[in-house]
Design an enzyme around this catalytic site. Sequence first.
Site, PDB file in Angstrom:
ATOM      1  N   SER A  66      -6.909  -4.614 -13.292  1.00 59.86           N
ATOM      2  CA  SER A  66      -7.018  -3.383 -14.073  1.00 59.86           C
ATOM      3  C   SER A  66      -5.706  -2.963 -14.719  1.00 59.86           C
ATOM      4  CB  SER A  66      -7.535  -2.254 -13.180  1.00 59.86           C
ATOM      5  OG  SER A  66      -6.727  -2.129 -12.019  1.00 59.86           O
TER       6      SER A  66
ATOM      7  N   GLY B 210     -10.570  -4.768 -11.019  1.00 63.57           N
ATOM      8  CA  GLY B 210     -11.090  -5.138  -9.715  1.00 63.57           C
ATOM      9  C   GLY B 210     -10.911  -6.603  -9.357  1.00 63.57           C
TER      10      GLY B 210
ATOM     11  N   ASP C 181      -5.256   8.771 -10.094  1.00 62.81           N
ATOM     12  CA  ASP C 181      -5.544   7.962  -8.908  1.00 62.81           C
ATOM     13  C   ASP C 181      -4.280   7.447  -8.237  1.00 62.81           C
ATOM     14  OD1 ASP C 181      -4.678   5.906 -10.586  1.00 62.81           O
ATOM     15  OD2 ASP C 181      -6.668   5.039 -10.856  1.00 62.81           O
TER      16      ASP C 181
ATOM     17  N   HIS D 105      -2.971   3.461 -11.334  1.00 54.94           N
ATOM     18  CA  HIS D 105      -2.955   2.882 -12.682  1.00 54.94           C
ATOM     19  C   HIS D 105      -2.003   3.638 -13.607  1.00 54.94           C
ATOM     20  CE1 HIS D 105      -6.912   1.704 -10.969  1.00 54.94           C
ATOM     21  NE2 HIS D 105      -6.570   0.551 -11.532  1.00 54.94           N
TER      22      HIS D 105
ATOM     23  N   ASN E  21      -5.327  -6.085  -5.974  1.00 56.36           N
ATOM     24  CA  ASN E  21      -6.599  -5.756  -5.314  1.00 56.36           C
ATOM     25  C   ASN E  21      -6.738  -6.455  -3.968  1.00 56.36           C
ATOM     26  OD1 ASN E  21      -7.973  -3.937  -7.202  1.00 56.36           O
ATOM     27  ND2 ASN E  21      -7.877  -5.669  -8.606  1.00 56.36           N
TER      28      ASN E  21
END
Length: 245
Positions: free
Chosen positions: A60, A97, A207, A210, A126
């Site tokens: 991502s 992801g 979040d 990112h 991830n």
Amino acid sequence: MAAVFFRSFGGDSVPRWLLFVALVTSLYAGSLRADGQVDAQAEGDTASEKQKTLLVLGDSISAAYGLDEREGWVQLLRKRLAENGLRVQVVNASVSGETSSGGVARLPRLLSEHSPSWLVLELGGNDGLRGYPPRALQQNLQRMVKLARAGGAEVLLLGMQMPPNYGKAYTKAFAAVYPKVAAAEQVPLIPFFLEPVALEEGAMQTDGIHPTAKAQPALLEHVWPCLETILKGNENARSDSLCTS
């Protein structure tokens, strides 16, 4: 050649119109041969300047999660390449992801489809967030480096780190994976891709994982000096110290 052709008809007995036709025909045939040589050379020049491909295989972070794709660092890279006159096509195969095992599964098809000259490998985040074993991550990254090289691509590895809440032992083992891969496979490494933005105010989305649009230019600037060196054919491109020295 035209004079020989004329003599074969008995010199003065040949009508003038026929001499003219023969001369024009001879000159035209000669021009076709000359043009053919030029065209062949032009085709050779075009082939030698054929645009090469850079493949970005990431998660991502490189897929511009939460942003307009045009704001992401990969799209900014495309603009930078054009500004610097580097004829490189950028294929962004990053998927939000994505794990290192997913990258191993997808890479053979991507190599076959795009035949890249370079691979920017940005995977592992991830794996860490899901608590996967660092040893498995190392094996997957090395597998992808080997696949890329077998396909004729040089690799730039972008490293990642985990936040401290994952525990000291795990975060240390995770961070150590990337230097180990770089040393074992002799590939250039950016030790921590998010280093210039990780602690910057306003550089992360809500979040906390990112980067924002504001942070994307800094990510490009972090990668660019090393990547530019590789793209321009540095003879030491297969060195783990190229980007860390």
